[in-house]
Motif scaffolding. Structure first.
Motif, PDB file in Angstrom:
ATOM      1  N   ALA A 304       1.173  -1.299   0.056  1.00  0.00           N
ATOM      2  CA  ALA A 304      -0.226  -0.242  -0.113  1.00  0.00           C
ATOM      3  C   ALA A 304       1.004   0.931   0.035  1.00  0.00           C
ATOM      4  O   ALA A 304       0.117   2.079  -0.670  1.00  0.00           O
ATOM      5  CB  ALA A 304      -0.773  -0.124   0.822  1.00  0.00           C
ATOM      6  N   LEU A 305       2.263   1.125   0.717  1.00  0.00           N
ATOM      7  CA  LEU A 305       2.856   2.480   0.708  1.00  0.00           C
ATOM      8  C   LEU A 305       3.369   2.765  -0.307  1.00  0.00           C
ATOM      9  O   LEU A 305       3.637   3.949  -1.182  1.00  0.00           O
ATOM     10  CB  LEU A 305       3.980   1.934   1.521  1.00  0.00           C
ATOM     11  N   LEU A 338       9.380   4.462   6.938  1.00  0.00           N
ATOM     12  CA  LEU A 338       9.614   4.394   5.503  1.00  0.00           C
ATOM     13  C   LEU A 338       9.979   5.824   4.513  1.00  0.00           C
ATOM     14  O   LEU A 338       9.961   5.870   4.050  1.00  0.00           O
ATOM     15  CB  LEU A 338       8.760   3.063   5.311  1.00  0.00           C
ATOM     16  N   ALA A 339       8.542   6.541   5.184  1.00  0.00           N
ATOM     17  CA  ALA A 339       8.186   7.947   3.951  1.00  0.00           C
ATOM     18  C   ALA A 339       9.295   8.579   4.624  1.00  0.00           C
ATOM     19  O   ALA A 339       9.780   9.594   3.800  1.00  0.00           O
ATOM     20  CB  ALA A 339       7.120   8.398   5.092  1.00  0.00           C
ATOM     21  N   ALA A 342      11.922   8.401   2.548  1.00  0.00           N
ATOM     22  CA  ALA A 342      11.900   8.664   1.250  1.00  0.00           C
ATOM     23  C   ALA A 342      11.582  10.428   0.876  1.00  0.00           C
ATOM     24  O   ALA A 342      11.654  10.897   0.126  1.00  0.00           O
ATOM     25  CB  ALA A 342      10.690   7.681   0.574  1.00  0.00           C
ATOM     26  N   GLY A 343      11.833  10.883   2.303  1.00  0.00           N
ATOM     27  CA  GLY A 343      11.470  12.498   2.567  1.00  0.00           C
ATOM     28  C   GLY A 343      10.608  12.787   2.372  1.00  0.00           C
ATOM     29  O   GLY A 343      10.227  14.426   1.307  1.00  0.00           O
ATOM     30  N   VAL A 344       8.809  12.573   2.922  1.00  0.00           N
ATOM     31  CA  VAL A 344       7.552  12.040   2.430  1.00  0.00           C
ATOM     32  C   VAL A 344       6.808  13.122   3.253  1.00  0.00           C
ATOM     33  O   VAL A 344       6.662  12.228   4.678  1.00  0.00           O
ATOM     34  CB  VAL A 344       6.799  10.921   1.633  1.00  0.00           C
ATOM     35  N   GLY A 345       6.263  14.105   3.034  1.00  0.00           N
ATOM     36  CA  GLY A 345       5.259  13.612   4.717  1.00  0.00           C
ATOM     37  C   GLY A 345       4.551  13.533   5.388  1.00  0.00           C
ATOM     38  O   GLY A 345       3.940  13.236   3.867  1.00  0.00           O
ATOM     39  N   ALA A 371       2.183  14.957   2.317  1.00  0.00           N
ATOM     40  CA  ALA A 371       1.629  13.978   0.937  1.00  0.00           C
ATOM     41  C   ALA A 371       0.459  12.808   1.132  1.00  0.00           C
ATOM     42  O   ALA A 371       0.195  12.064   0.311  1.00  0.00           O
ATOM     43  CB  ALA A 371       2.851  13.609   0.125  1.00  0.00           C
ATOM     44  N   ILE A 372       1.127  12.607   2.260  1.00  0.00           N
ATOM     45  CA  ILE A 372      -0.092  11.096   2.852  1.00  0.00           C
ATOM     46  C   ILE A 372      -0.382  11.288   4.181  1.00  0.00           C
ATOM     47  O   ILE A 372       0.183  11.392   4.884  1.00  0.00           O
ATOM     48  CB  ILE A 372       0.532   9.979   2.768  1.00  0.00           C
TER      49      ILE A 372
END
Length: 694
Positions: A304-305, A338-339, A342-345, A371-372
């Motif tokens: 899913a991620l 994990l996010a 990846a540098g994802v908010g 972002a998520i």
């Protein structure tokens, strides 16, 4: 709009004579709905044969008989506690009719001395004399034929007698209109089926036991009508889904690659296959609607991620929605590190977030800096707005209705949807609940997952089990102890869990925690957190939901009264252990005597840990209604079809539905118009709307 021809069937039950507001409430409990139609769907489960009409000298005790007798005399008792007796005879012998708490005037009117009467009921012998206690029917000789029939026996609920239910159902059947034929003539002929009206009437007027069987032609016809409505509705929704323009979401892999590189394990073959299928859907012109099915611990969250990161790579936001706060937090805890790699908010939004903290999350979503988002039903709320939602992941879909799925996807443009479930669903149920979806299955276990040893023990060996727990705790293990759902009463569940908690505390002191459905969210989370952190060694819990937490150190699962749980439920619970590197075991404690079904369930669990095989066996043992816990699951409630016996009809209905829409996509032809009536009859109104707006 519902066609006028169906108005009489959707009128409230109170429109029938003899059904007042009090009875209407009881009927709604019994039949599952307030309308006349709900009474029509309430089919008999047995029959009483009143055709046996011997002379008194030949009447066999223990049998239901319809007797024609002459009334001789009324013998009122000296006290109210004794029965009121009425002596009767025919040319061959005598019988006494017996009444308790009798009203003399009423009985004099019903059974006047010197008159001939027809009575029907069970013949018994008392003090060497024939008697009949409280006859079911008392009528004049002219009504003999109408009494001497086969009577349907209906399932009942407290407060309703068989006579009341039979009368209401009979009145409801009088309202049934002649409907146009929606069946394919060739199929109808091949199966030798009657018209719908005749099949319904016949189902309510059984002549023999075989007429009650789900495989009798009239019951199969009604089951097929229901399955066809279901499959046609699903096909319409599916077609609508494919007609709606999607967005082409193509990732460049930069974020996904970072996450995959940071994982401590390799993705399994089925994870890679599922990701390829999802990426293919996301890159296509139409909207994605895919189901990701995988057993507990098969690695759905990682899939899913990576799917959500593909959407983020394409410049969109993604949301993951779980049915409970505990599950939402668990997903967040897995995904967040994990996010970050990846540098994802990423943010977590639940009903508990209030004030400034909540406001900050909402601002991040609206601005697109987050972002998520992972959350619960809180994601549906009106003030939750996204800058550009492109992908929604919904966990354990059967806890959410279709409308909730649509509410979430309505917060973006042409949102792609991935639905996840850890409940392995048999193919037949897949078709009825998720027929509008493509399916990816995770069939392998991630490396490092331990097999779980499953044993069954009688409850009287409980002291040995507690000794075993002691040894496990000394080795540093942690233990789940599940108490059963006793009936459906929360009080008794609580008592069972409370008692077990107390007895284990006497042995192990403060290392034993308790969670149950009545605790408030924060309280529950605090106990779960202490267990996850290792501060508690034993966790006593009532329901399945609370155990949706990943504790790798928990290696023992004890399930008390395992015979009261369904197979799928037991399999889900067992999957809570075996998540770390330690050897894991599951003890199923049962209380005898075991029924055949319970014995079969426990045997299957000992033989296999393949969730899909377990689901198929569960369907055979229990039927579809119960499979995921009736009502709480978004699986359609079938009133007439039984998927365990009518699965051949389901496959036919699916093919028929596809053919119908290929030939007449707007259902505008003669058969198409009849099929619209069918959709409304089975309350698939939402699907009909798609015909106009598709």
């Amino acid at each position: 709009m519902r066609p006028e021809i169906l108005f009489p069937l959707f009128a409230p039950a109170t429109s029938l004579s003899g059904v007042g507001p009090r009875f209407a409430k009881l009927f709604e409990t019994l039949t599952g709905g307030p309308a006349v139609l709900d009474l029509c769907w309430h089919l008999p489960s047995g029959l009483i044969d009143r055709r046996y009409a011997p002379p008194l000298a030949e009447a066999l005790p223990g049998r239901i008989a319809t007797l024609t007798v002459t009334v001789d005399e009324h013998r009122a008792p000296p006290t109210k506690r004794q029965p009121y007796r009425i002596a009767c005879h025919d040319a061959t012998g005598t019988i006494e009719l017996v009444f308790f708490h009798a009203h003399r005037d009423y009985l004099m009117k019903m059974l006047p001395p010197g008159q001939i009467r027809v009575v029907s009921g069970k013949v018994e012998v008392f003090n060497d004399r024939l008697q009949m206690t409280h006859p079911d029917h008392i009528a004049g000789p002219e009504a003999a034929e109408s009494v001497q029939t086969v009577e349907p026996v209906y399932p009942l609920t407290a407060g309703l007698t068989l006579k009341t239910v039979a009368k209401a159902v009979h009145a409801a059947l009088q309202r049934v209109p002649k409907l146009p034929e929606w069946l394919d003539p060739a199929l109808k002929k091949r199966e030798a089926w009657e018209d719908w009206h005749a099949a319904l009437a016949r189902s309510h007027a059984p002549h023999e036991e075989s007429d009650l069987a789900p495989l009798s032609p009239h019951r199969r016809r009604l089951a097929y009508d229901e399955l066809l409505a279901n499959q046609l509705a699903i096909a319409l929704v599916r077609d609508r889904q494919l007609k709606q323009r999607g967005r082409v979401l193509k990732g460049d892999g930069r974020l996904c690659d970072k996450v995959v590189a940071s994982l401590p394990f390799q993705l399994t073959g089925s994870q890679r296959m599922a990701l390829a299928e999802i990426a293919g859907d996301m890159a296509a012109e139409h909207r994605m609607l895919r189901l990701l099915q995988g057993d507990v611990g098969s690695g759905k969250t990682v899939v899913a991620l990576l799917a959500m990161l593909t959407a983020v790579e394409a410049g969109c936001q993604a949301a993951l929605m779980a049915p409970t706060e505990i599950l939402a937090r668990q997903h967040f805890n897995t995904i967040e590190p994990l996010a970050r790699v990846a540098g994802v908010g990423i943010a977590l939004l639940t009903g508990r977030d209030k004030g400034k903290a909540r406001q900050a999350i909402l601002e991040g979503l609206a601005a697109g800096t987050t972002a998520i988002v992972v959350g619960t039903h809180a994601l549906f709320q009106e003030d939750v707005a996204f800058k550009d939602l492109g992908m929604a992941v919904i966990d354990e879909q059967h806890r959410f209705g279709v409308h909730q799925r649509l509410t979430l996807t309505g917060k973006g443009k042409a949102v792609d949807v991935l639905v996840m479930t850890a409940t392995p669903i048999p193919r037949t149920l897949m078709l009825t609940a998720y027929g509008d979806m493509d399916v990816s299955r995770l069939t392998e276990r991630p490396p490092g997952r331990q097999p779980i040893e499953t044993r069954t023990l009688p409850l009287d060996r409980l002291p040995e089990v507690v000794d075993g727990i002691d040894r496990a705790l000394q080795r540093g293990a942690q233990v789940y102890w599940i108490c059963p759902l006793v009936e459906e009463s929360e009080n008794s569940d609580l008592a069972a869990a409370d008692d077990r908690h107390r007895t284990l505390q006497q042995r192990f002191g403060g290392k034993v925690g308790l969670v149950h459905g009545r605790m408030k969210g924060p309280e529950k989370d605090a106990v779960m957190a202490s267990f996850a952190a290792g501060d508690l060694a034993v966790l006593v819990a009532t329901t399945v939901v609370e155990v949706g937490v990943d504790v790798p150190n928990a290696t023992v699962m004890v399930i008390e009264h395992a015979e009261r749980f369904g197979l799928a439920q037991l399999h889900q619970l067992r999957g809570r252990v075996g998540r770390g590197s330690g050897k894991s075991s599951c003890l199923l404690l049962w209380q005898g005597p075991l029924g055949e079904t319970a014995r079969a369930r426990l045997q299957i669990l000992r033989e296999t840990d393949d969730g899909f095989r377990i689901a198929e066996e569960d369907l055979k043992l229990r039927g579809a209604g119960e499979l995921l816990g009736t009502r709480q699951s978004g699986l359609p409630e079938f009133r007439l079809a039984d998927l365990a016996v009518h699965d051949d009809l389901l496959a036919t209905a699916r093919d028929d539905a596809r053919l119908i829409l290929d030939r007449d996509p707007e259902l505008a032809g003669e058969r198409g118009k009849a099929l619209r009536v069918l959709l409304y009859l089975f309350e698939r109104d939402a699907a009909v709307k798609y015909l106009r707006s598709g």
